[in-house]
Design a protein around this motif. Structure first.
Motif, PDB file in Angstrom:
ATOM      1  N   ASP A   1      -0.628  -4.631   6.449  1.00 20.00           N
ATOM      2  CA  ASP A   1      -0.293  -3.343   7.053  1.00 20.00           C
ATOM      3  C   ASP A   1       1.185  -3.363   7.413  1.00 20.00           C
ATOM      4  O   ASP A   1       1.663  -4.314   8.046  1.00 20.00           O
ATOM      5  CB  ASP A   1      -1.105  -3.110   8.325  1.00 20.00           C
TER       6      ASP A   1
ATOM      7  N   ALA B   1     -10.452   3.961   3.761  1.00 24.98           N
ATOM      8  CA  ALA B   1      -9.999   3.074   2.693  1.00 24.98           C
ATOM      9  C   ALA B   1     -10.696   3.419   1.384  1.00 24.98           C
ATOM     10  O   ALA B   1     -10.081   3.441   0.317  1.00 24.98           O
ATOM     11  CB  ALA B   1     -10.263   1.617   3.070  1.00 24.98           C
TER      12      ALA B   1
ATOM     13  N   ALA C   1      -1.702  -8.755   1.027  1.00 27.82           N
ATOM     14  CA  ALA C   1      -1.630  -7.315   1.277  1.00 27.82           C
ATOM     15  C   ALA C   1      -1.651  -7.119   2.785  1.00 27.82           C
ATOM     16  O   ALA C   1      -2.583  -7.575   3.459  1.00 27.82           O
ATOM     17  CB  ALA C   1      -2.809  -6.593   0.625  1.00 27.82           C
TER      18      ALA C   1
ATOM     19  N   GLY D   1       3.663  -1.756  -6.133  1.00 29.29           N
ATOM     20  CA  GLY D   1       3.257  -0.670  -5.260  1.00 29.29           C
ATOM     21  C   GLY D   1       3.179   0.647  -5.998  1.00 29.29           C
ATOM     22  O   GLY D   1       3.910   0.878  -6.969  1.00 29.29           O
TER      23      GLY D   1
ATOM     24  N   ALA E   1      -3.386  -1.692   4.364  1.00 29.56           N
ATOM     25  CA  ALA E   1      -3.650  -2.491   3.178  1.00 29.56           C
ATOM     26  C   ALA E   1      -5.132  -2.626   2.869  1.00 29.56           C
ATOM     27  O   ALA E   1      -5.487  -3.097   1.785  1.00 29.56           O
ATOM     28  CB  ALA E   1      -3.034  -3.881   3.341  1.00 29.56           C
TER      29      ALA E   1
ATOM     30  N   ARG F   1      -7.037  -0.494   1.900  1.00 27.67           N
ATOM     31  CA  ARG F   1      -7.340   0.298   0.704  1.00 27.67           C
ATOM     32  C   ARG F   1      -7.154  -0.503  -0.588  1.00 27.67           C
ATOM     33  O   ARG F   1      -7.616  -0.094  -1.644  1.00 27.67           O
ATOM     34  CB  ARG F   1      -6.468   1.554   0.674  1.00 27.67           C
ATOM     35  N   LEU F   2      -6.466  -1.642  -0.492  1.00 30.11           N
ATOM     36  CA  LEU F   2      -6.179  -2.458  -1.671  1.00 30.11           C
ATOM     37  C   LEU F   2      -7.108  -3.654  -1.827  1.00 30.11           C
ATOM     38  O   LEU F   2      -6.999  -4.388  -2.805  1.00 30.11           O
ATOM     39  CB  LEU F   2      -4.736  -2.985  -1.604  1.00 30.11           C
TER      40      LEU F   2
ATOM     41  N   ARG G   1      -8.894   4.605  -2.112  1.00 28.22           N
ATOM     42  CA  ARG G   1      -9.123   3.955  -3.402  1.00 28.22           C
ATOM     43  C   ARG G   1      -9.603   4.956  -4.440  1.00 28.22           C
ATOM     44  O   ARG G   1      -9.174   4.939  -5.595  1.00 28.22           O
ATOM     45  CB  ARG G   1     -10.152   2.820  -3.251  1.00 28.22           C
TER      46      ARG G   1
ATOM     47  N   TYR H   1      -6.296   5.203  -6.477  1.00 30.32           N
ATOM     48  CA  TYR H   1      -6.319   3.957  -7.246  1.00 30.32           C
ATOM     49  C   TYR H   1      -7.461   3.918  -8.260  1.00 30.32           C
ATOM     50  O   TYR H   1      -7.833   2.845  -8.725  1.00 30.32           O
ATOM     51  CB  TYR H   1      -6.406   2.759  -6.296  1.00 30.32           C
TER      52      TYR H   1
ATOM     53  N   GLY I   1       4.289   2.939  -1.857  1.00 33.26           N
ATOM     54  CA  GLY I   1       4.318   1.493  -2.083  1.00 33.26           C
ATOM     55  C   GLY I   1       5.262   1.118  -3.202  1.00 33.26           C
ATOM     56  O   GLY I   1       5.839   0.027  -3.200  1.00 33.26           O
TER      57      GLY I   1
ATOM     58  N   HIS J   1       0.822  -1.212   0.000  1.00 32.00           N
ATOM     59  CA  HIS J   1       0.000   0.000   0.000  1.00 32.00           C
ATOM     60  C   HIS J   1       0.858   1.264   0.000  1.00 32.00           C
ATOM     61  O   HIS J   1       2.028   1.248   0.388  1.00 32.00           O
ATOM     62  CB  HIS J   1      -0.961   0.001   1.194  1.00 32.00           C
ATOM     63  N   CYS J   2       0.252   2.352  -0.434  1.00 30.10           N
ATOM     64  CA  CYS J   2       0.951   3.633  -0.513  1.00 30.10           C
ATOM     65  C   CYS J   2       1.000   4.310   0.858  1.00 30.10           C
ATOM     66  O   CYS J   2       0.414   3.840   1.836  1.00 30.10           O
ATOM     67  CB  CYS J   2       0.261   4.549  -1.520  1.00 30.10           C
TER      68      CYS J   2
END
Length: 419
Positions: free
Chosen positions: A180, A152, A178, A274, A139, A141-142, A156, A160, A278, A129-130
């Motif tokens: 943290d 999150a 994914a 990433g 993570a 958010r992914l 996104r 993203y 990331g 994750h960024c």
């Protein structure tokens, strides 16, 4: 006449809050595990420059669907094993929430996502994750989850292009982990009672919010505090002989070992990806671990010189480890990786990186890597991992890890601009 003794009462000072709440055991851990042992001299130089602590041992790997651990799984120390908290299958993927304890700080939460009903072994991807100014989450958010926290969803949407990157990768036939990382999400510092410097800066921010009529959420408040607190974390890391990037790399290396040890993952076909911070994590992990065969760096490539003087303040401590430049420029660090394939995606209007720095980095990368091993693509737009960029990245990973002998260039999208 003698005066009676008078006790002068001293004003009581409130106790000074911990500057590293939730991580009071961090100094002892670093002292006990001073250095990561890399597989090559060049990787060791990077590990030493970042101050990456050695792993205390990787937690045991969970048994999924009753399948025993793979014979190549890392040996489990007497610490708690990876725990599977829940597992759900929907929309073509099976998602499992995992957690593990790394020996200091809070317990790590991660998500394993894989195609529903797929027979292993599958190629594995570590989705990183960024930074995103959002340390309240990590993570999540992914990952497509039954219920996503608003922070999150905001990440996104803003970074993203509305996609859950890790889940989309799994739909392409990968086992994706994914997690943290250090200082994010489940691994965040406890700032309920912020240390003095952080508290002072946070009070000013909250005063501005009140003046502007902003109703800040709990995540907004935490992220504001964490932004100020990152300087304290970096200061503490420097005192301990490590760095923020080194501690993040420590957590990422542990997660990579967990991914490699899963029974339905092919440890000889591992990659990472990433965006933004990331992307820096992806480059660093590939340089530190020979397990990585293919990796993607998105919106995180330039020369160090191009950041001076105007762009330096646009970046966090993840990119700016003291002394790192002595090892070479940022693109030159890729030469320390054993990975056979690398895709770097640049955004021409990226507000965090000047275009001349990105183009200089691209030229350096072309000179460092044999033809067919490095792919660089330039995209219109700002600091966002767009749908088109994600499609190209997933095609690249599929070409290099599903069919490692194929030429990735023939499979990736041609929507990008090379000039």
């Amino acid at each position: 006449m003698a005066q009676p003794d008078v006790e002068l009462s001293q004003p009581a000072h409130p106790p000074r809050p911990s500057a590293i709440a939730g991580y009071e055991d961090w100094p002892a851990y670093v002292k006990k595990h001073p250095r990561h042992q890399a597989a090559s001299a060049s990787a060791q130089e990077l590990a030493d420059a970042l101050g990456v602590p050695g792993l205390s041992g990787v937690p045991g790997v969970p048994t999924v669907h009753g399948v025993p651990e793979a014979p190549h799984a890392p040996a489990a120390p007497p610490s708690p094993e990876v725990t599977v908290h829940w597992e759900e299958t929907y929309d073509g993927v099976t998602t499992s929430q995992l957690s593990w304890q790394l020996g200091f700080g809070p317990r790590t939460t991660g998500w394993l996502i894989r195609p529903a009903g797929a027979a292993g072994p599958l190629p594995g991807i570590l989705a990183l994750h960024c930074h995103g100014g959002n340390k309240f989450g990590g993570a999540d958010r992914l990952v497509e989850l039954p219920e996503s926290h608003p922070s999150a969803e905001k990440a996104r949407s803003g970074h993203y292009d509305g996609h859950a990157l890790a889940t989309d990768i799994a739909r392409r036939g990968f086992a994706v982990l994914a997690h943290d990382t250090f200082a994010w999400g489940s691994r965040r510092f406890n700032l309920d009672v912020p240390p003095w410097r952080t508290a002072s800066a946070l009070e000013a921010r909250q005063a501005q919010w009140r003046e502007d009529g902003v109703a800040a959420s709990d995540a907004d408040v935490y992220n504001a505090a964490a932004g100020f607190h990152e300087d304290t974390v970096a200061k503490t890391a420097g005192l301990l002989g490590t760095s923020l990037a080194g501690m993040v790399a420590h957590d990422d290396l542990a997660a990579l070992e967990i991914l490699a040890g899963l029974p339905d993952v092919d440890q000889d076909r591992l990659g990472c990806i990433g965006f933004s911070g990331g992307g820096g994590r992806s480059l660093t992990l590939a340089a530190l671990s020979p397990r990585i065969r293919s990796y993607v760096v998105t919106c995180m490539m330039t020369t160090f010189q191009s950041l001076l003087p105007a762009h330096l303040d646009a970046h966090s401590w993840l990119l700016q480890t003291p002394g790192l430049w002595r090892l070479g420029d940022w693109p030159q660090l890729t030469a320390r990786s054993a990975a056979s394939r690398l895709l770097v995606q640049y955004a021409l209007a990226d507000e965090l990186f000047p275009e001349d720095g990105m183009r200089q980095a691209h030229t350096i990368l072309e000179s460092l890597h044999p033809p067919g091993t490095y792919t660089g693509s330039f995209w219109p737009g700002g600091h966002v991992f767009t749908s088109g960029m994600q499609e190209e990245a997933l095609d690249f990973l599929a070409a290099t890890l599903h069919h490692p002998s194929s030429t990735a260039e023939s499979s990736i999208s041609r929507h990008s601009t090379s000039s």
